[in-house]
Design a protein around this motif. Structure first.
Motif, PDB file in Angstrom:
ATOM      1  N   LYS A   1       0.837  -1.214   0.000  1.00 54.73           N
ATOM      2  CA  LYS A   1       0.000   0.000   0.000  1.00 54.73           C
ATOM      3  C   LYS A   1       0.864   1.253   0.000  1.00 54.73           C
ATOM      4  O   LYS A   1       0.620   2.190  -0.758  1.00 54.73           O
ATOM      5  CB  LYS A   1      -0.888   0.012   1.253  1.00 54.73           C
ATOM      6  CG  LYS A   1      -2.129  -0.844   1.134  1.00 54.73           C
ATOM      7  CD  LYS A   1      -2.993  -0.617   2.367  1.00 54.73           C
ATOM      8  CE  LYS A   1      -3.920  -1.780   2.605  1.00 54.73           C
ATOM      9  NZ  LYS A   1      -4.398  -1.832   4.000  1.00 54.73           N
ATOM     10  N   LEU A   2       1.898   1.261   0.884  1.00 50.93           N
ATOM     11  CA  LEU A   2       2.737   2.457   0.990  1.00 50.93           C
ATOM     12  C   LEU A   2       3.517   2.706  -0.292  1.00 50.93           C
ATOM     13  O   LEU A   2       3.682   3.857  -0.721  1.00 50.93           O
ATOM     14  CB  LEU A   2       3.698   2.326   2.179  1.00 50.93           C
ATOM     15  CG  LEU A   2       3.053   2.331   3.572  1.00 50.93           C
ATOM     16  CD1 LEU A   2       4.083   2.104   4.651  1.00 50.93           C
ATOM     17  CD2 LEU A   2       2.319   3.651   3.805  1.00 50.93           C
ATOM     18  N   LEU A   3       3.974   1.615  -0.936  1.00 49.62           N
ATOM     19  CA  LEU A   3       4.744   1.802  -2.164  1.00 49.62           C
ATOM     20  C   LEU A   3       3.870   2.302  -3.306  1.00 49.62           C
ATOM     21  O   LEU A   3       4.265   3.204  -4.044  1.00 49.62           O
ATOM     22  CB  LEU A   3       5.470   0.509  -2.560  1.00 49.62           C
ATOM     23  CG  LEU A   3       6.958   0.496  -2.167  1.00 49.62           C
ATOM     24  CD1 LEU A   3       7.102   0.277  -0.684  1.00 49.62           C
ATOM     25  CD2 LEU A   3       7.746  -0.532  -2.948  1.00 49.62           C
ATOM     26  N   SER A   4       2.659   1.722  -3.419  1.00 48.08           N
ATOM     27  CA  SER A   4       1.821   2.166  -4.537  1.00 48.08           C
ATOM     28  C   SER A   4       1.312   3.589  -4.296  1.00 48.08           C
ATOM     29  O   SER A   4       1.155   4.363  -5.243  1.00 48.08           O
ATOM     30  CB  SER A   4       0.673   1.183  -4.776  1.00 48.08           C
ATOM     31  OG  SER A   4      -0.174   1.156  -3.653  1.00 48.08           O
ATOM     32  N   ALA A   5       1.097   3.940  -3.008  1.00 50.15           N
ATOM     33  CA  ALA A   5       0.679   5.315  -2.710  1.00 50.15           C
ATOM     34  C   ALA A   5       1.751   6.315  -3.125  1.00 50.15           C
ATOM     35  O   ALA A   5       1.456   7.435  -3.546  1.00 50.15           O
ATOM     36  CB  ALA A   5       0.381   5.457  -1.225  1.00 50.15           C
ATOM     37  N   ALA A   6       3.027   5.909  -2.999  1.00 48.74           N
ATOM     38  CA  ALA A   6       4.119   6.804  -3.378  1.00 48.74           C
ATOM     39  C   ALA A   6       4.497   6.628  -4.848  1.00 48.74           C
ATOM     40  O   ALA A   6       5.411   7.302  -5.339  1.00 48.74           O
ATOM     41  CB  ALA A   6       5.334   6.537  -2.486  1.00 48.74           C
TER      42      ALA A   6
ATOM     43  N   LYS B   1      11.871   8.671  -0.129  1.00 48.54           N
ATOM     44  CA  LYS B   1      10.530   9.081  -0.544  1.00 48.54           C
ATOM     45  C   LYS B   1       9.467   8.511   0.396  1.00 48.54           C
ATOM     46  O   LYS B   1       8.437   9.137   0.647  1.00 48.54           O
ATOM     47  CB  LYS B   1      10.281   8.571  -1.973  1.00 48.54           C
ATOM     48  CG  LYS B   1       9.817   9.681  -2.935  1.00 48.54           C
ATOM     49  CD  LYS B   1       9.427   9.089  -4.276  1.00 48.54           C
ATOM     50  CE  LYS B   1      10.456   9.358  -5.347  1.00 48.54           C
ATOM     51  NZ  LYS B   1      10.120   8.677  -6.620  1.00 48.54           N
ATOM     52  N   LEU B   2       9.712   7.299   0.880  1.00 53.84           N
ATOM     53  CA  LEU B   2       8.716   6.618   1.719  1.00 53.84           C
ATOM     54  C   LEU B   2       8.728   7.092   3.163  1.00 53.84           C
ATOM     55  O   LEU B   2       7.837   6.767   3.942  1.00 53.84           O
ATOM     56  CB  LEU B   2       8.968   5.102   1.675  1.00 53.84           C
ATOM     57  CG  LEU B   2       8.633   4.407   0.353  1.00 53.84           C
ATOM     58  CD1 LEU B   2       9.279   3.034   0.287  1.00 53.84           C
ATOM     59  CD2 LEU B   2       7.126   4.294   0.194  1.00 53.84           C
ATOM     60  N   THR B   3       9.774   7.823   3.562  1.00 54.37           N
ATOM     61  CA  THR B   3       9.872   8.298   4.943  1.00 54.37           C
ATOM     62  C   THR B   3       8.942   9.487   5.147  1.00 54.37           C
ATOM     63  O   THR B   3       9.115  10.530   4.525  1.00 54.37           O
ATOM     64  CB  THR B   3      11.322   8.694   5.276  1.00 54.37           C
ATOM     65  OG1 THR B   3      12.171   7.582   5.014  1.00 54.37           O
ATOM     66  CG2 THR B   3      11.453   9.099   6.730  1.00 54.37           C
ATOM     67  N   LYS B   4       7.919   9.271   5.994  1.00 53.05           N
ATOM     68  CA  LYS B   4       6.919  10.314   6.211  1.00 53.05           C
ATOM     69  C   LYS B   4       6.412  10.206   7.633  1.00 53.05           C
ATOM     70  O   LYS B   4       6.046   9.111   8.069  1.00 53.05           O
ATOM     71  CB  LYS B   4       5.750  10.097   5.248  1.00 53.05           C
ATOM     72  CG  LYS B   4       5.713  11.123   4.112  1.00 53.05           C
ATOM     73  CD  LYS B   4       4.497  10.860   3.237  1.00 53.05           C
ATOM     74  CE  LYS B   4       4.901  10.897   1.782  1.00 53.05           C
ATOM     75  NZ  LYS B   4       4.042  10.062   0.941  1.00 53.05           N
ATOM     76  N   GLY B   5       6.385  11.308   8.363  1.00 55.57           N
ATOM     77  CA  GLY B   5       5.854  11.283   9.727  1.00 55.57           C
ATOM     78  C   GLY B   5       6.584  10.263  10.573  1.00 55.57           C
ATOM     79  O   GLY B   5       7.814  10.281  10.645  1.00 55.57           O
ATOM     80  N   SER B   6       5.830   9.333  11.166  1.00 59.35           N
ATOM     81  CA  SER B   6       6.481   8.356  12.038  1.00 59.35           C
ATOM     82  C   SER B   6       6.861   7.090  11.269  1.00 59.35           C
ATOM     83  O   SER B   6       7.257   6.095  11.873  1.00 59.35           O
ATOM     84  CB  SER B   6       5.567   8.008  13.215  1.00 59.35           C
ATOM     85  OG  SER B   6       4.413   7.359  12.735  1.00 59.35           O
TER      86      SER B   6
END
Lengths: 316, 400
Positions: free
Chosen positions: B148-153, B170-175
């Motif tokens: 999910k996280l990869l396709s969202a990015a 790119k995937l590092t966001k918030g916590s």
């Protein structure tokens, strides 16, 4: 049914004239005396003497995994000690052991004494609170170190989340090599407070109340009363607490293994964890024995100090 | 004279422990070939695998599961008291060390070989030219990613270091961190660093080289980008898995043994690919998994039966059955490819295992010393105590 007291026959101190059979009785008495000593002597020899001698012998041998199957442990002289003393890890371990022991003992004692003095004044629930204070002592060490590891976690630990409420950024307790030793000492202080408080509290109980009353008539209260009455009266208890604390702290291994495993980057490696690592991770039991012998010598010095102090206390 | 009585009492007291020892010593060595003792660090979920082979050979089993960390110390104790089990499971990097002690018998005595298995298995379990262990199944590590996280990015799984680094950022966001791996100060940390080191041409004989420095530099760059948590120096692989399940890491390095936990996590969609290399060349990851060995118990009859039992565990049919129970990969090349085709979740591990490298392949029983140096260097670099080059130099020269 009531128990009636039997009149005791007191042994006579005056020497009786020699009778035949008395010689036999004396030999029997001597034998009996030895028979009482022997179990204790065997116990000490088997459970204390043998391991220490074995450990000393082992430190001069190449004692590895092979030894367990073949029974052969080639004599290597002092090469295990050379390896230990020439390793840079030994210096780190030695310094860390010193910092860990001194840091733990000073704080444990100061907080322990403060709490003992506090609980000396009887107030509602003081007994209950004193009971609660024993809690760290009752939890198995490996469990409390696991819990502290969670509490001190940088990202999701309760301690950092609490600090975040005051706007303090996350502190890398167990991650930063400069902080890890401080964090480990902190947990060890928490663990040692019950011991210090309990022993010091019982020492304070033994100080006669009249002394304080008499002193207060002379105007000595508060700090003065502590300096001139309390401190001299509990001095022997204090030395016992400190010496036992040192011996106890020198050999701490499970707490450190549970929290950091000696890391990060060996910043919490002590002599005890170093010895553990050599023996049970590298399976070089000879080298491990050499490290632990260093530890034994240090503990032995403190044990001698302890014996000297307690003997003096008895003499007084 | 009453002295003799005293001496007799002392002598009698001294004999008590001997008598007790005498009582406990006998009994266990009388095993006939109709029953075998097995020792491992698995759980009872492994028993059906053993029972299948026991049925085939018409024998009864006494299975003893030991806690993982205590297995080697227990084996050493048993070696010195001559009470080794008939069949002993060992983690593959320990096989050569135990074989060196003389406690194991060569499997060629029972007509067994590692023919048809992936090449690293033979290397890991061979000491001085003789095969001492066989691994029915094996594992390695790969790069898991949160779908999910990869396709969202809008990212496809990385194949090279540059891609991995850019994607993690790119995937590092918030916590949520982009990437997680274990850099702990145990052999687990070494095991996770090896794909970077070996994949770049580094070698355990000497870690003070440019190739290994580049690998460590890459590990550090993920942390200094903020894509990998600084806590990774304290994380075991299970902790890394928890971070991934909790959604705090978008990608992680881990093994197929985590699949049951990952599949049980609700709402988590994941997949895995082989660990990226600098240029996208095939991954060189360490070979994992446990080997079965036949200790020198002195009882020829049960050793022969034990040899047959190990042979049975290693047949391709049993390997496939084992893989189904444990989530690992069959070591037989043909069986593993068939398994990978039918089980997409382990496909990346099947690929990785074909080119995997044995940790003890080069240094044999001296591997643990090299492994200690490797994790020490990783820790020195990631905690900022030394630059990657200086850390590797320092660790290589360390005499422990």
């Amino acid at each position: 049914m009531s128990v009636t007291a039997q009149p005791r026959v007191r042994p006579t101190a005056t020497p009786l004239p020699m009778r035949p059979g008395q010689r036999r009785a004396r030999i029997l008495a001597n034998t009996m005396r030895w028979l009482f000593v022997i179990p204790a002597a065997i116990f000490v020899a088997v459970f204390f003497g043998y391991p220490i001698v074995k450990n000393i012998v082992m430190s001069f041998q190449d004692y590895g995994t092979r030894t367990f199957f073949t029974g052969e442990a080639p004599w290597v002289g002092i090469s295990n000690y050379v390896q230990v003393f020439s390793s840079s890890l030994f210096t780190t371990s030695l310094i860390n052991t010193g910092l860990f022991t001194v840091g733990s003992i000073v704080m444990q004692f100061a907080i322990g004494l403060g709490l003992a003095l506090f609980f000396k004044r009887n107030f509602p629930l003081s007994g209950f609170l004193r009971g609660l204070l024993l809690l760290p002592w009752l939890i198995p060490l490996i469990a409390s170190s696991a819990i502290w590891k969670w509490l001190l976690d940088q990202g999701s630990g309760a301690l950092n989340q609490g600090l975040a409420l005051f706007g303090i950024p996350a502190v890398p307790w167990l991650v930063d090599p400069n902080l890890a030793l401080v964090a480990v000492i902190g947990v060890n202080i928490w663990l040692g407070i019950p011991f210090n408080t309990t022993i010091l509290y019982s020492g304070l109980q033994a100080v006669p109340e009249e002394l304080y009353e008499a002193a207060s008539l002379d105007g000595a209260t508060g700090w003065k009363a502590f300096r001139h009455i309390t401190w001299p009266s509990i001095r022997s208890v204090v030395s016992v607490v400190i010496v036992l604390g040192v011996v106890y702290t020198l050999k701490v291994v499970d707490l450190i293994l549970g929290l950091t495993g000696g890391g990060p980057a060996n910043s919490t490696q002590t002599l005890a964890t170093n010895a553990y690592h050599q023996s049970f991770v590298n399976f070089e039991f000879g080298v491990g024995a050499a490290v632990s012998n260093v530890l034994i010598v240090v503990s032995f010095v403190f044990a001698m100090v302890y014996l000297a102090i307690t003997r003096k206390a008895v003499d007084e | 004279m009453k002295k003799p009585r005293l001496i007799a009492a002392v002598a009698a007291a001294a004999l008590i422990p001997l008598a007790l020892a005498g009582c406990s010593g006998s009994g266990s060595s009388s095993g006939s070939a109709k029953s075998l003792t097995i020792e491992d660090y698995f759980t009872s979920s492994y028993n059906p695998i053993y029972n299948k082979c026991a049925k085939q050979l018409g024998i009864t089993l006494k299975i003893n599961h030991v806690a993982g960390a205590g297995l080697i110390s227990k084996v050493l104790q048993q070696a010195s008291s001559k009470t080794l089990p008939d069949v002993l499971m060992l983690d593959n990097p320990d096989v050569q060390q135990i074989a060196e002690s003389g406690a194991l018998s060569p499997l060629s005595d029972y007509g067994l070989s590692a023919k048809g298995d992936v090449p690293a298995v033979e290397k890991a379990n061979t000491y001085k030219g003789k095969l001492y262990g066989l691994q029915p199944v094996t594992n390695s590590i790969a790069l898991y990613y949160n779908k999910k996280l990869l396709s969202a990015a809008g990212i496809t799984p990385p194949k090279t270091w540059d891609e991995l680094r850019a994607d993690a950022k790119k995937l590092t966001k918030g916590s949520t961190y982009g990437f997680a791996m274990s850099n702990i100060n145990t052999y687990e940390g070494t095991w996770q660093f090896l794909p970077f080191m070996w994949g770049n041409g580094g070698d355990e004989k000497n870690i003070d080289t440019t190739a290994t420095t580049e690998a460590l530099q890459f590990d550090l760059s993920l942390q200094s980008d903020g894509s990998m948590s600084k806590s990774s120096v304290n994380w075991a692989q299970a902790d890394v898995n928890n971070q991934f399940i909790a959604g705090k890491a978008a990608m992680m390095i881990n093994g197929p043994w985590q699949l049951p936990a990952l599949n049980a996590a609700k709402g988590l969609e994941f997949d895995s690919v082989p660990i990226p290399t600098k240029t996208g060349s095939p991954t060189v990851a360490p070979l994992g998994g446990e080997a079965f060995t036949v200790p020198e118990t002195g009882n020829k009859a049960s050793m022969t039966t034990a040899g047959k039992f190990v042979g049975c565990l290693n047949t391709s049919k049993m390997q496939t059955y084992n893989a189904g129970v444990t989530g690992n990969v069959p070591t037989n090349i043909v069986a593993s490819k068939a398994w990978g085709a039918s089980h997409p979740q382990v496909a990346s591990f099947v690929t990785t295992v074909q080119t995997a490298r044995a940790r003890t392949g080069e240094l044999g029983p001296d591997w643990p010393k090299a492994a200690t140096k490797i994790y020490t260097a990783v820790q020195l670099a990631l905690t900022g105590k030394a630059t990657p080059a200086a850390a590797l130099k320092q660790a290589q020269s360390q005499s422990q």
